[in-house]
Scaffold this motif. Structure first.
Motif, PDB file in Angstrom:
ATOM      1  N   GLN A 279      82.591  44.972   4.940  1.00 56.61           N
ATOM      2  CA  GLN A 279      81.798  45.178   6.151  1.00 56.61           C
ATOM      3  C   GLN A 279      80.450  45.830   5.835  1.00 56.61           C
ATOM      4  O   GLN A 279      79.511  45.733   6.620  1.00 56.61           O
ATOM      5  N   THR A 280      80.386  46.484   4.695  1.00 55.21           N
ATOM      6  CA  THR A 280      79.132  47.063   4.208  1.00 55.21           C
ATOM      7  C   THR A 280      79.208  47.111   2.693  1.00 55.21           C
ATOM      8  O   THR A 280      80.268  47.425   2.131  1.00 55.21           O
ATOM      9  N   SER A 282      76.608  47.675  -1.052  1.00 55.63           N
ATOM     10  CA  SER A 282      75.309  47.958  -1.661  1.00 55.63           C
ATOM     11  C   SER A 282      74.849  46.809  -2.548  1.00 55.63           C
ATOM     12  O   SER A 282      75.640  45.939  -2.920  1.00 55.63           O
ATOM     13  N   THR A 317      70.747  38.227  -1.370  1.00 53.65           N
ATOM     14  CA  THR A 317      71.264  39.554  -1.025  1.00 53.65           C
ATOM     15  C   THR A 317      70.329  40.676  -1.471  1.00 53.65           C
ATOM     16  O   THR A 317      70.646  41.857  -1.289  1.00 53.65           O
ATOM     17  N   PRO A 333      71.127  51.548   4.951  1.00 52.96           N
ATOM     18  CA  PRO A 333      72.465  51.305   5.511  1.00 52.96           C
ATOM     19  C   PRO A 333      72.539  49.992   6.298  1.00 52.96           C
ATOM     20  O   PRO A 333      73.555  49.288   6.252  1.00 52.96           O
ATOM     21  N   GLN A 334      71.467  49.656   7.015  1.00 57.38           N
ATOM     22  CA  GLN A 334      71.447  48.393   7.758  1.00 57.38           C
ATOM     23  C   GLN A 334      71.457  47.189   6.815  1.00 57.38           C
ATOM     24  O   GLN A 334      72.100  46.176   7.103  1.00 57.38           O
ATOM     25  N   ARG A 335      70.762  47.324   5.694  1.00 53.74           N
ATOM     26  CA  ARG A 335      70.766  46.229   4.713  1.00 53.74           C
ATOM     27  C   ARG A 335      72.167  46.041   4.129  1.00 53.74           C
ATOM     28  O   ARG A 335      72.591  44.918   3.867  1.00 53.74           O
ATOM     29  N   ASN A 336      72.866  47.142   3.919  1.00 52.11           N
ATOM     30  CA  ASN A 336      74.233  47.045   3.380  1.00 52.11           C
ATOM     31  C   ASN A 336      75.154  46.282   4.333  1.00 52.11           C
ATOM     32  O   ASN A 336      75.996  45.495   3.903  1.00 52.11           O
ATOM     33  N   VAL A 337      74.978  46.509   5.625  1.00 49.46           N
ATOM     34  CA  VAL A 337      75.774  45.796   6.627  1.00 49.46           C
ATOM     35  C   VAL A 337      75.359  44.324   6.681  1.00 49.46           C
ATOM     36  O   VAL A 337      76.208  43.422   6.711  1.00 49.46           O
ATOM     37  N   ARG A 339      73.943  42.583   4.345  1.00 50.03           N
ATOM     38  CA  ARG A 339      74.334  41.940   3.079  1.00 50.03           C
ATOM     39  C   ARG A 339      75.800  41.506   3.143  1.00 50.03           C
ATOM     40  O   ARG A 339      76.142  40.384   2.757  1.00 50.03           O
ATOM     41  N   ALA A 340      76.655  42.392   3.625  1.00 50.13           N
ATOM     42  CA  ALA A 340      78.082  42.069   3.740  1.00 50.13           C
ATOM     43  C   ALA A 340      78.290  40.892   4.692  1.00 50.13           C
ATOM     44  O   ALA A 340      79.098  39.991   4.424  1.00 50.13           O
TER      45      ALA A 340
END
Length: 356
Positions: A279-280, A282, A317, A333-337, A339-340
């Motif tokens: 869901q998230t 790096s 990604t 943090p938004q990019r991690n979400v 990306r997932a």
């Protein structure tokens, strides 16, 4: 040509169909050149840089060579667009982060890019899918000749092509090969490769070249010496060494499968599972998991994916690509979400395509 169109694909050099593409992602030729009538960029005023940029942009836009090059002014691009070009290996971080008049001319298939007013007036770059340094060199040589027919280069009979950095004098040539070496990393044999390359004066760098970290088990191998050897000799040197590394990586991959196929398959399946359900996630974790996934695809342990799709996920990604795909600026943090979410959708669609 609009930069937004770049996010719709992963570039010709990442298509995954070139020679030895199970180990070699791409081959690159880079030539450093300066114009004889102007001071080098590091010593030039902005007015001079603007004159050089205008002259080069006009010349490259009308160059009698293939493919057609489309100039972009870095001063007019948003920061995210410049980062996008870095992620696609079309410009250096130095050019993206620089100041003053500067730019790049890019071919539509992204196999050719010419940086203007980076460290030197010109950095001619040709990228090829897989292991094809000789093909890339032939293309770069033709473009170099076409430019030189229009504009005089700074050249000295003793020192060859004159460059801002003395280590580039002579041919001004960098021959680079980007390799994916997960088996050598996994077995810690990679240090033997590094030591052997240092002895023959070949450099090992990370994914984005000089000063960058190795990510996803990707390494760039390139020549260190540019003076005292001809362009052909430098290309031949890299062309002779890289097959040994390719063979080494393949042998270790086969040994891993033979000695403990279940454990290797489990590692790859776990990576696949995380990428399909996270869901998230790096960027660093993604690169490591995609490295395992790419290994699994090339070993035939994963059927529903092809190398080009995995290569595309490596690129899409990255931070600038994610933000371009989403159409908005994203915090880390938004990019991690995001990306997932991208990975889940991409892998789910790949499975649907396989079932149909």
């Amino acid at each position: 040509m609009h930069l937004d169109t770049l996010t719709a694909n992963s570039g010709e050099w990442l298509r995954g169909t070139g020679p030895d593409s199970d180990v070699v992602v791409s081959s690159r030729i880079r030539l450093a050149r300066n114009l004889s009538q102007f001071p080098f960029p590091v010593r030039a005023e902005d007015a001079t840089k603007a004159e050089v940029f205008s002259l080069l942009s006009g010349t490259l836009g009308e160059l009698d060579a293939s493919p057609t090059l489309h100039p972009f002014d870095l001063g007019e691009l948003e920061e995210i667009d410049a980062q996008l070009l870095v992620e696609r290996q079309l410009i250096s971080r130095e050019l993206a982060d620089g100041d003053g008049p500067r730019g790049v001319a890019v071919s539509r298939d992204e196999t050719v890019s010419v940086m203007m007013n980076e460290e030197d007036h010109l950095r001619i770059q040709v990228l090829a899918s897989g292991f094809d340094v000789k093909g890339a060199w032939a293309k770069a040589d033709a473009i170099d000749d076409a430019i030189e027919a229009q504009l005089p280069y700074a050249f000295d009979e003793q020192f060859g092509f004159l460059t801002a950095c003395p280590t580039n004098c002579g041919t001004g040539l960098r021959v680079s090969v980007m390799l994916h070496l997960p088996a050598l990393v996994l077995t810690k044999e990679i240090q033997k490769v590094f030591q052997a390359l240092q002895k023959i004066r070949l450099a090992v760098r990370g994914l984005y070249g000089e000063g960058s970290q190795a990510m996803g088990d990707f390494y760039q191998i390139s020549n260190q010496v540019t003076l005292g050897l001809s362009e052909t000799e430098l290309v031949e040197k890299v062309a002779e060494v890289v097959p040994n590394i390719i063979s080494y990586e393949r042998r270790v991959r086969k040994a891993l499968v033979r000695q403990d196929r279940r454990s290797l398959h489990d590692q790859i399946a776990r990576a696949h599972g995380v990428l399909k359900s996270a869901q998230t996630i790096s960027s660093d974790e993604t690169m490591g998991l995609l490295s395992s996934l790419r290994l699994g695809v090339n070993l035939g342990l994963i059927d529903e994916l092809d190398p080009a799709t995995v290569n595309e996920m490596f690129i899409h990604t990255q931070p600038a690509h994610l933000q371009k795909l989403k159409g908005q600026e994203l915090s880390s943090p938004q990019r991690n979400v995001a990306r997932a979410g991208y990975l889940r959708d991409k892998l789910a669609n790949a499975e649907l395509d396989t079932d149909q």
